[in-house]
Design an enzyme around this catalytic site. Structure first.
Site, PDB file in Angstrom:
ATOM      1  N   HIS A 381      79.929  52.208 -42.627  1.00 40.90           N
ATOM      2  CA  HIS A 381      81.156  52.773 -43.199  1.00 40.90           C
ATOM      3  C   HIS A 381      81.625  53.986 -42.409  1.00 40.90           C
ATOM      4  O   HIS A 381      80.829  54.678 -41.761  1.00 40.90           O
ATOM      5  CB  HIS A 381      81.008  53.076 -44.686  1.00 40.90           C
ATOM      6  CG  HIS A 381      80.032  54.155 -45.042  1.00 40.90           C
ATOM      7  ND1 HIS A 381      80.379  55.496 -45.083  1.00 40.90           N
ATOM      8  CD2 HIS A 381      78.725  54.105 -45.407  1.00 40.90           C
ATOM      9  CE1 HIS A 381      79.329  56.215 -45.457  1.00 40.90           C
ATOM     10  NE2 HIS A 381      78.314  55.394 -45.653  1.00 40.90           N
ATOM     11  N   ASP A 393      75.402  59.889 -42.312  1.00 35.85           N
ATOM     12  CA  ASP A 393      75.944  58.995 -43.331  1.00 35.85           C
ATOM     13  C   ASP A 393      77.463  58.991 -43.251  1.00 35.85           C
ATOM     14  O   ASP A 393      78.119  59.761 -43.939  1.00 35.85           O
ATOM     15  CB  ASP A 393      75.462  59.485 -44.713  1.00 35.85           C
ATOM     16  CG  ASP A 393      75.888  58.577 -45.844  1.00 35.85           C
ATOM     17  OD1 ASP A 393      76.278  57.427 -45.576  1.00 35.85           O
ATOM     18  OD2 ASP A 393      75.842  59.023 -47.002  1.00 35.85           O
ATOM     19  N   GLU A 427      83.325  53.713 -48.855  1.00 40.41           N
ATOM     20  CA  GLU A 427      82.001  53.339 -49.349  1.00 40.41           C
ATOM     21  C   GLU A 427      81.456  54.390 -50.303  1.00 40.41           C
ATOM     22  O   GLU A 427      80.807  54.063 -51.297  1.00 40.41           O
ATOM     23  CB  GLU A 427      81.040  53.150 -48.171  1.00 40.41           C
ATOM     24  CG  GLU A 427      79.639  52.674 -48.561  1.00 40.41           C
ATOM     25  CD  GLU A 427      78.690  53.781 -48.960  1.00 40.41           C
ATOM     26  OE1 GLU A 427      77.663  53.484 -49.605  1.00 40.41           O
ATOM     27  OE2 GLU A 427      78.969  54.969 -48.645  1.00 40.41           O
ATOM     28  N   GLU A 428      81.686  55.658 -49.987  1.00 43.44           N
ATOM     29  CA  GLU A 428      81.078  56.719 -50.780  1.00 43.44           C
ATOM     30  C   GLU A 428      81.594  56.773 -52.214  1.00 43.44           C
ATOM     31  O   GLU A 428      80.902  57.288 -53.091  1.00 43.44           O
ATOM     32  CB  GLU A 428      81.316  58.083 -50.112  1.00 43.44           C
ATOM     33  CG  GLU A 428      80.665  58.240 -48.749  1.00 43.44           C
ATOM     34  CD  GLU A 428      79.146  58.325 -48.828  1.00 43.44           C
ATOM     35  OE1 GLU A 428      78.582  58.131 -49.917  1.00 43.44           O
ATOM     36  OE2 GLU A 428      78.525  58.590 -47.781  1.00 43.44           O
ATOM     37  N   ASP A 455      73.294  51.803 -42.887  1.00 42.76           N
ATOM     38  CA  ASP A 455      73.691  52.940 -43.725  1.00 42.76           C
ATOM     39  C   ASP A 455      72.467  53.657 -44.277  1.00 42.76           C
ATOM     40  O   ASP A 455      72.486  54.147 -45.411  1.00 42.76           O
ATOM     41  CB  ASP A 455      74.600  52.461 -44.870  1.00 42.76           C
ATOM     42  CG  ASP A 455      75.221  53.618 -45.647  1.00 42.76           C
ATOM     43  OD1 ASP A 455      75.277  54.730 -45.103  1.00 42.76           O
ATOM     44  OD2 ASP A 455      75.638  53.406 -46.802  1.00 42.76           O
ATOM     45  N   HIS A 540      73.961  63.052 -47.763  1.00 43.01           N
ATOM     46  CA  HIS A 540      75.153  63.669 -48.336  1.00 43.01           C
ATOM     47  C   HIS A 540      75.292  65.076 -47.772  1.00 43.01           C
ATOM     48  O   HIS A 540      75.897  65.899 -48.384  1.00 43.01           O
ATOM     49  CB  HIS A 540      75.104  63.656 -49.853  1.00 43.01           C
ATOM     50  CG  HIS A 540      75.147  62.280 -50.422  1.00 43.01           C
ATOM     51  ND1 HIS A 540      76.051  61.347 -49.993  1.00 43.01           N
ATOM     52  CD2 HIS A 540      74.401  61.695 -51.361  1.00 43.01           C
ATOM     53  CE1 HIS A 540      75.864  60.239 -50.666  1.00 43.01           C
ATOM     54  NE2 HIS A 540      74.876  60.416 -51.505  1.00 43.01           N
TER      55      HIS A 540
END
Length: 567
Positions: A381, A393, A427-428, A455, A540
């Site tokens: 992503h 990420d 995606e998140e 991912d 994150h």
């Protein structure tokens, strides 16, 4: 950059150019939402000139330039091959540079690229193992393919450079942001805005706590919310309590780290569950095994009360205060008069834009030479959270997948099936990119042979977690053992009780899917180990497998046991 100076760029019509070599078998387009137009794919000639190997390279040491002959898509004549004894063994470099030693992120990226690309050799291997040999020249095609892959990946900083450039230049790319629009996609936008949290105790001044509102949360209003705190372990404990205990309170879900699959449930579902009991807000312990005062955000199911993540240190602090409050009546401490219920003031300006914009995935592909309608997907992503640049990420995953497709395109012989790169958007938060892809390409789903996503961090490669039949897993294990065993990166295990976020709808439709995994960057543990949590200390804040699956004589998703794949 010298390898791109003479090649055109593959463009997303309203985004940053993605450097890709020319190939007549590759195309780039977008997925829009319903009714959107798909731009015409650019032509990119696949066949490239034969490389000239510099002095000291593996090719120069061998003293010849081999060519593929007798294989599909090749019409070049074969030079006289050298004696068999002069051919280097798979993955062995005479100068000793190829070692399982990972001193820097750049080296790790190179190795991960090799892992993803190494099954590219399958183009030649499958044709050699089963049909009768067509002469010595055909046998040396393995060396040509290997040399191409190594020359394209080992010792290059392409992936690292593209990753650093995008994340440095555009920074965080939350869904719907101008930065993500520049990087290649856009969707409905949730905005964090101003936010703060303070712990209020009668014995000390208000203590400001690091916090991050959860993605999708509502705001508190400008006046904020101030209330006593009730601490619970998880949703199961919440459900044992009555409304009188919870109503009008802020609930802290102090869920101990038990791996991401378990620990993040309170973050995702906590607010929607707590509001049923009359809670006015929710705090959650960050989903991480390690913290230095760093809260970790993430998505939550939409609720009508605000929710935020606090650090593990502050979660421990509030629990201690709450535990003293519960035992104050029987306490013998001289400080027991100060054993009061913890109280928090929470202010969040979070908002969700009412208007939505078109969602677009980045798509590029190398068309299959025999079955172009059959598709192997490699993906990652492109969006990130707003409080970090999203390097791990998942920009790293995207550029590894991009490099995998680039190497396949430059090899000069397309595999039997199409290899498609997808850079998912959103995606998140809501997986709008994946949903739009599935909706707009529903007619193609039956011909999706396999889909993969990177991912889970790009560190020292380990292998795949697979959602598929026993037969599909057995085939992948054979591939991994044959081609990646020496590197330790061909492991395959079943995906249990997990969903690969962007591939969820493909999984539900019966498409075999896999997630790429690395060794733990801190402990070097495998994904099968209970100690596999190093990724979440940072969280994150590919074409090897693809080529094999695209080149196999049989489809991996075919269930007839008599139709064994040729490995």
């Amino acid at each position: 950059m010298e390898d791109h100076e003479k090649t055109p760029l593959l463009y997303d019509e309203s985004s940053t150019a993605i450097p890709m070599p020319a190939s007549r078998h590759s195309a780039a387009d977008h997925d829009g939402d319903a009714g959107s137009q798909t731009p015409t794919a650019q032509a990119m000639p696949l066949h490239q000139p034969k490389p000239t190997y510099p002095p000291g390279s593996a090719a120069a040491i061998n003293g010849h330039h081999a060519s593929i002959v007798g294989g599909s898509g090749s019409n070049s004549a074969a030079p006289t091959p050298p004696p068999r004894t002069n051919t280097p063994r798979l993955l062995r470099r005479r100068d000793g540079r190829h070692r399982m030693n990972w001193p820097s992120p750049r080296t790790a990226f190179s190795c991960f690229g090799v892992t993803l690309l190494f099954f590219f050799l399958y183009l030649t291997v499958t044709s050699l193992l089963h049909p009768p040999p067509l002469g010595p020249g055909r046998r040396t095609s393995i060396d040509v393919a290997l040399r191409h892959i190594l020359d394209e990946t080992i010792g290059t900083q392409r992936v690292w450079d593209r990753l650093a450039e995008m994340t440095d230049l555009y920074g965080p790319r939350p869904s719907g942001s101008p930065e993500l629009e520049k990087a290649g996609a856009a969707v409905r936008r949730w905005q964090r805005n101003e936010e703060s949290a303070q712990l209020l105790l009668p014995t000390r001044a208000p203590r400001t706590m690091p916090m991050l509102g959860l993605g999708g949360s509502v705001g508190t209003g400008p006046e904020g919310i101030e209330a006593d705190v009730v601490v619970v372990d998880d949703i199961d404990q919440l459900n044992t309590m009555d409304n009188a205990t919870i109503a009008g309170k802020i609930v802290l879900f102090d869920t101990a780290w038990q791996g991401y699959g378990i620990s993040h449930r309170s973050r995702v579902n906590g607010a929607s569950e707590a509001e049923k009991y009359g809670a006015v807000a929710v705090l959650v312990r960050s989903s991480t095994p390690y913290s230095l005062g760093t809260p970790h955000t993430g998505i939550m199911y939409r609720a009508n009360i605000p929710a935020a993540a606090i650090t593990t240190e502050d979660a421990d602090y509030i629990r201690r205060v709450y535990s003293r409050y519960l035992t104050a009546e029987n306490a013998t401490s001289p400080f027991k008069s100060a054993f009061v219920q913890p109280r928090v003031r929470l202010t969040m300006g979070a908002s969700l834009d009412a208007a939505s914009v078109k969602t677009r995935n980045i798509i590029a592909e190398v068309k299959g030479r025999m079955h172009p309608e059959q598709i192997v997907v490699i993906s990652a992503h492109t969006d990130s959270w707003d409080v970090g640049a999203g390097v791990i990420d998942d920009a790293a995953g995207f550029f590894v997948a991009w490099e995998a497709l680039r190497a396949i395109a430059t090899y000069g012989i397309a595999p039997r099936r199409t290899v498609r790169l997808v850079g998912w958007v959103d995606e998140e938060q809501h997986q709008q990119g994946a949903s739009t892809y599935f909706k707009n390409r529903k007619h193609e789903i039956k011909d999706h042979v396999f889909a993969m996503e990177a991912d889970s961090g790009i560190f020292q490669p380990w292998g795949l977690k697979v959602a598929g039949t026993d037969r599909a897993q057995a085939i992948l294990r054979q591939i991994g053992e044959r081609f990646l065993g020496e590197m330790g990166s061909g492991n395959v295990t079943a995906l249990k009780d997990e969903v690969i976020s962007d591939l969820g709808q493909l999984m539900n439709a019966g498409v075999p899917c896999a997630s790429f995994y690395s060794l733990d960057p801190i402990t070097q543990a495998s994904p099968l180990s209970a100690d596999y949590d190093g990724y979440f200390r940072y969280h994150h804040s590919m074409g090897t497998w693809a080529y094999v699956l695209a080149e196999m004589e049989e489809r991996i998703d075919v269930e007839d046991p008599d139709e064994a794949a040729h490995i």
